[in-house]
Motif scaffolding. Structure first.
Motif, PDB file in Angstrom:
ATOM      1  N   ILE A  26     106.733 -70.263 122.677  1.00  0.00           N
ATOM      2  CA  ILE A  26     105.781 -70.138 121.586  1.00  0.00           C
ATOM      3  C   ILE A  26     106.434 -70.721 120.339  1.00  0.00           C
ATOM      4  N   ASN A  27     105.744 -71.652 119.724  1.00  0.00           N
ATOM      5  CA  ASN A  27     106.203 -72.236 118.471  1.00  0.00           C
ATOM      6  C   ASN A  27     105.398 -71.628 117.334  1.00  0.00           C
ATOM      7  N   THR A  28     106.071 -71.009 116.387  1.00  0.00           N
ATOM      8  CA  THR A  28     105.408 -70.485 115.203  1.00  0.00           C
ATOM      9  C   THR A  28     105.493 -71.562 114.138  1.00  0.00           C
ATOM     10  N   ASN A  29     104.344 -72.017 113.668  1.00  0.00           N
ATOM     11  CA  ASN A  29     104.329 -73.135 112.728  1.00  0.00           C
ATOM     12  C   ASN A  29     104.315 -72.704 111.274  1.00  0.00           C
ATOM     13  N   SER A  30     103.694 -71.582 110.974  1.00  0.00           N
ATOM     14  CA  SER A  30     103.635 -71.182 109.575  1.00  0.00           C
ATOM     15  C   SER A  30     103.605 -69.661 109.460  1.00  0.00           C
ATOM     16  N   LEU A  31     104.026 -69.222 108.296  1.00  0.00           N
ATOM     17  CA  LEU A  31     104.025 -67.799 107.989  1.00  0.00           C
ATOM     18  C   LEU A  31     103.588 -67.664 106.538  1.00  0.00           C
ATOM     19  N   SER A  32     102.615 -66.820 106.301  1.00  0.00           N
ATOM     20  CA  SER A  32     102.110 -66.594 104.959  1.00  0.00           C
ATOM     21  C   SER A  32     102.223 -65.111 104.631  1.00  0.00           C
ATOM     22  N   ILE A  33     102.752 -64.820 103.459  1.00  0.00           N
ATOM     23  CA  ILE A  33     102.925 -63.447 103.007  1.00  0.00           C
ATOM     24  C   ILE A  33     102.100 -63.264 101.747  1.00  0.00           C
ATOM     25  N   THR A  43     110.776 -56.634  98.367  1.00  0.00           N
ATOM     26  CA  THR A  43     110.908 -55.949  99.652  1.00  0.00           C
ATOM     27  C   THR A  43     110.874 -56.900 100.841  1.00  0.00           C
ATOM     28  N   ILE A  44     110.780 -58.200 100.590  1.00  0.00           N
ATOM     29  CA  ILE A  44     110.736 -59.170 101.689  1.00  0.00           C
ATOM     30  C   ILE A  44     112.089 -59.197 102.391  1.00  0.00           C
ATOM     31  N   ASN A  45     112.072 -59.026 103.691  1.00  0.00           N
ATOM     32  CA  ASN A  45     113.291 -59.085 104.487  1.00  0.00           C
ATOM     33  C   ASN A  45     113.429 -60.510 105.018  1.00  0.00           C
ATOM     34  N   TRP A  46     114.319 -61.279 104.438  1.00  0.00           N
ATOM     35  CA  TRP A  46     114.467 -62.692 104.782  1.00  0.00           C
ATOM     36  C   TRP A  46     115.043 -62.877 106.174  1.00  0.00           C
ATOM     37  N   GLN A  47     115.791 -61.913 106.646  1.00  0.00           N
ATOM     38  CA  GLN A  47     116.346 -62.002 108.002  1.00  0.00           C
ATOM     39  C   GLN A  47     115.234 -61.917 109.040  1.00  0.00           C
ATOM     40  N   ASP A  48     114.220 -61.108 108.774  1.00  0.00           N
ATOM     41  CA  ASP A  48     113.074 -61.023 109.683  1.00  0.00           C
ATOM     42  C   ASP A  48     112.306 -62.337 109.730  1.00  0.00           C
ATOM     43  N   ILE A  49     112.201 -62.988 108.595  1.00  0.00           N
ATOM     44  CA  ILE A  49     111.514 -64.283 108.556  1.00  0.00           C
ATOM     45  C   ILE A  49     112.285 -65.309 109.376  1.00  0.00           C
ATOM     46  N   LYS A  50     113.587 -65.250 109.289  1.00  0.00           N
ATOM     47  CA  LYS A  50     114.418 -66.157 110.088  1.00  0.00           C
ATOM     48  C   LYS A  50     114.227 -65.888 111.579  1.00  0.00           C
ATOM     49  N   GLU A  51     114.087 -64.621 111.949  1.00  0.00           N
ATOM     50  CA  GLU A  51     113.886 -64.249 113.349  1.00  0.00           C
ATOM     51  C   GLU A  51     112.549 -64.765 113.893  1.00  0.00           C
ATOM     52  N   ASN A  56     111.784 -71.432 117.924  1.00  0.00           N
ATOM     53  CA  ASN A  56     111.094 -72.720 117.786  1.00  0.00           C
ATOM     54  C   ASN A  56     111.966 -73.878 118.237  1.00  0.00           C
ATOM     55  N   ASP A  57     111.302 -74.955 118.601  1.00  0.00           N
ATOM     56  CA  ASP A  57     111.985 -76.213 118.855  1.00  0.00           C
ATOM     57  C   ASP A  57     112.613 -76.662 117.535  1.00  0.00           C
ATOM     58  N   PRO A  58     113.880 -77.089 117.524  1.00  0.00           N
ATOM     59  CA  PRO A  58     114.537 -77.438 116.263  1.00  0.00           C
ATOM     60  C   PRO A  58     113.834 -78.545 115.473  1.00  0.00           C
ATOM     61  N   GLU A  59     113.081 -79.394 116.124  1.00  0.00           N
ATOM     62  CA  GLU A  59     112.406 -80.488 115.426  1.00  0.00           C
ATOM     63  C   GLU A  59     110.970 -80.148 115.031  1.00  0.00           C
ATOM     64  N   SER A  60     110.521 -78.924 115.291  1.00  0.00           N
ATOM     65  CA  SER A  60     109.143 -78.563 114.940  1.00  0.00           C
ATOM     66  C   SER A  60     109.035 -78.291 113.438  1.00  0.00           C
ATOM     67  N   ASP A  61     107.874 -78.600 112.894  1.00  0.00           N
ATOM     68  CA  ASP A  61     107.615 -78.363 111.474  1.00  0.00           C
ATOM     69  C   ASP A  61     107.229 -76.907 111.263  1.00  0.00           C
ATOM     70  N   VAL A  62     107.799 -76.296 110.231  1.00  0.00           N
ATOM     71  CA  VAL A  62     107.465 -74.925 109.874  1.00  0.00           C
ATOM     72  C   VAL A  62     107.149 -74.871 108.386  1.00  0.00           C
ATOM     73  N   SER A  63     106.331 -73.909 108.002  1.00  0.00           N
ATOM     74  CA  SER A  63     106.024 -73.731 106.586  1.00  0.00           C
ATOM     75  C   SER A  63     105.973 -72.248 106.254  1.00  0.00           C
ATOM     76  N   LEU A  64     106.428 -71.938 105.064  1.00  0.00           N
ATOM     77  CA  LEU A  64     106.402 -70.580 104.537  1.00  0.00           C
ATOM     78  C   LEU A  64     105.578 -70.585 103.264  1.00  0.00           C
ATOM     79  N   GLU A  65     104.765 -69.571 103.093  1.00  0.00           N
ATOM     80  CA  GLU A  65     103.952 -69.462 101.888  1.00  0.00           C
ATOM     81  C   GLU A  65     103.961 -68.028 101.411  1.00  0.00           C
ATOM     82  N   ILE A  66     104.092 -67.870 100.107  1.00  0.00           N
ATOM     83  CA  ILE A  66     104.039 -66.547  99.492  1.00  0.00           C
ATOM     84  C   ILE A  66     102.929 -66.575  98.448  1.00  0.00           C
ATOM     85  N   LYS A  67     102.028 -65.601  98.544  1.00  0.00           N
ATOM     86  CA  LYS A  67     100.911 -65.496  97.612  1.00  0.00           C
ATOM     87  C   LYS A  67     101.009 -64.168  96.882  1.00  0.00           C
ATOM     88  N   VAL A  68     100.889 -64.242  95.570  1.00  0.00           N
ATOM     89  CA  VAL A  68     100.865 -63.038  94.748  1.00  0.00           C
ATOM     90  C   VAL A  68      99.488 -62.968  94.121  1.00  0.00           C
TER      91      VAL A  68
END
Length: 118
Positions: A26-33, A43-51, A56-68
């Motif tokens: 399973i490749n996770t492509n994006s994560l939005s908080i 309170t964001i646990n950055w280690q969990d985001i890394k997990e 993922n495949d090392p060459e896959s594109d990933v994106s992180l987004e934080i919305k307030v």
């Protein structure tokens, strides 16, 4: 005797070949908080985001987004609402640098929202 040996061989081969291992990735492509206050950003646990992206495949594109999404504030005749978002893209192999960029973005959002409260 020959029939028994033949039956044993058939059952043995059926059991051996039926135990193939199927692996699915399973490749996770994006994560939005999304948060409703700048205090929740701490309170964001950055280690969990890394997990989340570790398999993922090392060459896959990933994106992180934080919305307030702050609640609407009202003064005498004026009401205002501030919403902030920060998004960053990278490769899965560079997840550490992506997290560093996101931490800088969170620090910037905290500074801006802190100045708004004054």
């Amino acid at each position: 005797m020959n029939k028994i040996i033949l039956i044993i061989c058939i059952f043995t081969s059926a059991f051996v070949f039926s135990q193939k291992k199927h692996v699915s990735y399973i490749n996770t492509n994006s994560l939005s908080i999304s948060v409703t206050s700048s205090k929740e950003l701490e309170t964001i646990n950055w280690q969990d985001i890394k997990e989340v992206f570790k398999d993922n495949d090392p060459e896959s594109d990933v994106s992180l987004e934080i919305k307030v999404k702050l609640e609407e504030k009202s003064t005498n005749k004026l009401s205002y609402k501030y919403d902030y978002s920060f998004k960053s893209n990278s490769k899965a192999k560079d997840i550490d640098s992506l997290i560093v960029r996101m931490k800088k973005g969170v620090n910037y959002i905290n500074r801006v929202t802190k100045n708004l409260k004054k």
